[in-house]
Design an enzyme around this catalytic site. Structure first.
Site, short mmCIF file in Angstrom:
data_model
loop_
_atom_site.label_atom_id
_atom_site.label_comp_id
_atom_site.label_asym_id
_atom_site.label_seq_id
_atom_site.Cartn_x
_atom_site.Cartn_y
_atom_site.Cartn_z
N SER A 1 1.00 -1.27 -0.17
CA SER A 1 0.09 -0.05 0.07
C SER A 1 0.89 1.32 0.17
O SER A 1 1.94 1.16 0.31
CB SER A 1 -0.93 0.02 1.30
OG SER A 1 -1.49 1.37 1.48
N TYR B 1 -3.16 -0.70 9.99
CA TYR B 1 -3.18 -1.00 8.76
C TYR B 1 -1.77 -0.50 8.15
O TYR B 1 -1.08 -1.33 7.60
CB TYR B 1 -4.29 -0.38 7.63
CG TYR B 1 -4.18 -0.72 6.41
CD1 TYR B 1 -3.52 0.37 5.68
CD2 TYR B 1 -5.10 -1.32 6.01
CE1 TYR B 1 -3.53 0.06 4.33
CE2 TYR B 1 -5.31 -1.47 4.58
CZ TYR B 1 -4.58 -0.74 3.70
OH TYR B 1 -4.52 -1.07 2.15
C1 GCO Z 1 -6.99 4.79 3.75
C2 GCO Z 1 -7.06 3.80 2.50
C3 GCO Z 1 -5.91 3.40 2.32
C4 GCO Z 1 -5.86 2.83 1.01
C5 GCO Z 1 -4.54 2.23 0.29
C6 GCO Z 1 -3.52 3.35 -0.16
O1 GCO Z 1 -7.93 4.72 4.57
O2 GCO Z 1 -6.16 5.67 3.72
O3 GCO Z 1 -7.90 2.71 2.94
O4 GCO Z 1 -5.23 2.74 3.10
O5 GCO Z 1 -6.74 1.62 0.77
O6 GCO Z 1 -3.87 1.23 0.98
O7 GCO Z 1 -2.42 2.93 -0.73
#
Ligand code: GCO
Length: 255
Positions: free
Chosen positions: A146, A159
């Site tokens: 990501s 995340y």
């Molecule tokens: C967020 C998004 C991001 C995208 C992606 C960006 O909440 O910022 O979900 O995480 O999904 O990963 O590269």
């Protein structure tokens, strides 16, 4: 006409979380390049529906429904592949979840759920795949990272930690398994139009900020990951290892 370097005919690809979203788009792209697809998701009904769609489009596909956070289920799935004579040549570790809230409000359980789904799963499934790829002296592993593998923004701490881990897990896989003919790399999607991002797409303030940060001035489409996925799954990347290719409209290049 596709170039022979990018031809996946005769290869079998397992894409986790491929009943919908980015994983589904990647699975369809690998199938169009000739691969036989193993569709995965936690919901058997969704997996079977995706398999039916793929077969309806003329692709070779079958389903393997399991929870990517359940190690016993993962091992059992690979044992079923072994028993059926299915050799996983290409593994795409795509499955992931997103939870957005201030870091101080996350419980440890919520933290663990995101880390286990987005990072630990790639290790466990990658380990099971590599155990079988190493003796065959060939294999392709494509982990889905990501922009959060490089940069952070508020409210997506677990995340971001997981996706940062994906970048260096990919490097670890590469340095340990390259001599066995395995290429382990990653794709870093930018902001893509998926269900997971629906809340962001529908947020005018977020959208305004994002369009100011992306040189391409638009969200990405899931199918725009297919080129990088076919490249990293094919002979075209046989001397590429430990890399992460960002498909982000130029966002990481911009201040
Ligand atoms: C967020 C998004 C991001 C995208 C992606 C960006 O909440 O910022 O979900 O995480 O999904 O990963 O590269």
């Amino acid at each position: 006409m596709s170039h022979a370097l990018f031809d996946l005919s005769g290869h079998t690809a397992l894409v986790t979380g491929s009943s919908r979203g980015l994983g589904r788009a990647i699975a369809e792209g690998l199938a169009k390049a000739g691969a036989r697809l193993i569709i995965n998701g936690v919901d058997p009904g969704r997996v079977e529906a995706a398999v039916a769609d793929m077969r309806g489009a003329g692709h070779a596909a079958e389903g393997s429904a399991f929870d990517v956070t359940d190690e016993e289920a993962i091992v059992a799935a690979f044992n079923r592949f072994d028993a059926a004579g299915i050799e996983i040549d290409i593994l795409v570790n795509n499955a992931g979840i997103q939870v957005r809230k201030p870091l101080v409000e996350f419980s440890s359980a919520e933290w663990r759920k995101v880390i286990e789904t987005n990072l630990t799963s790639a290790f466990v499934i990658g380990r099971e795949a590599a155990k079988r790829m190493i003796p065959r002296k060939r294999g392709k592993i494509v982990n889905i990272g990501s922009l959060a593998s490089e940069l952070a923004r508020p409210t997506v701490g677990p995340y971001t930690a997981a996706k940062g881990g994906i970048k260096n897990l990919t490097r670890s896989m590469a340095v340990e398994w390259a001599a066995s003919g395995i290429q382990a790399n990653a794709i870093g999607p930018g902001y893509m139009l998926t269900d997971m991002n629906e809340a962001l797409v529908n947020n005018p303030d977020f959208n305004g900020w994002l369009m100011s940060r992306i040189p391409s001035k638009r969200w990405g489409r899931p199918d725009e990951l297919v080129g990088a996925a076919v490249f990293l799954a094919s002979a075209a990347s046989d001397y590429v290892n430990g890399q992460i290719i960002y498909v982000d409209g130029g966002m990481l290049a911009a201040m």
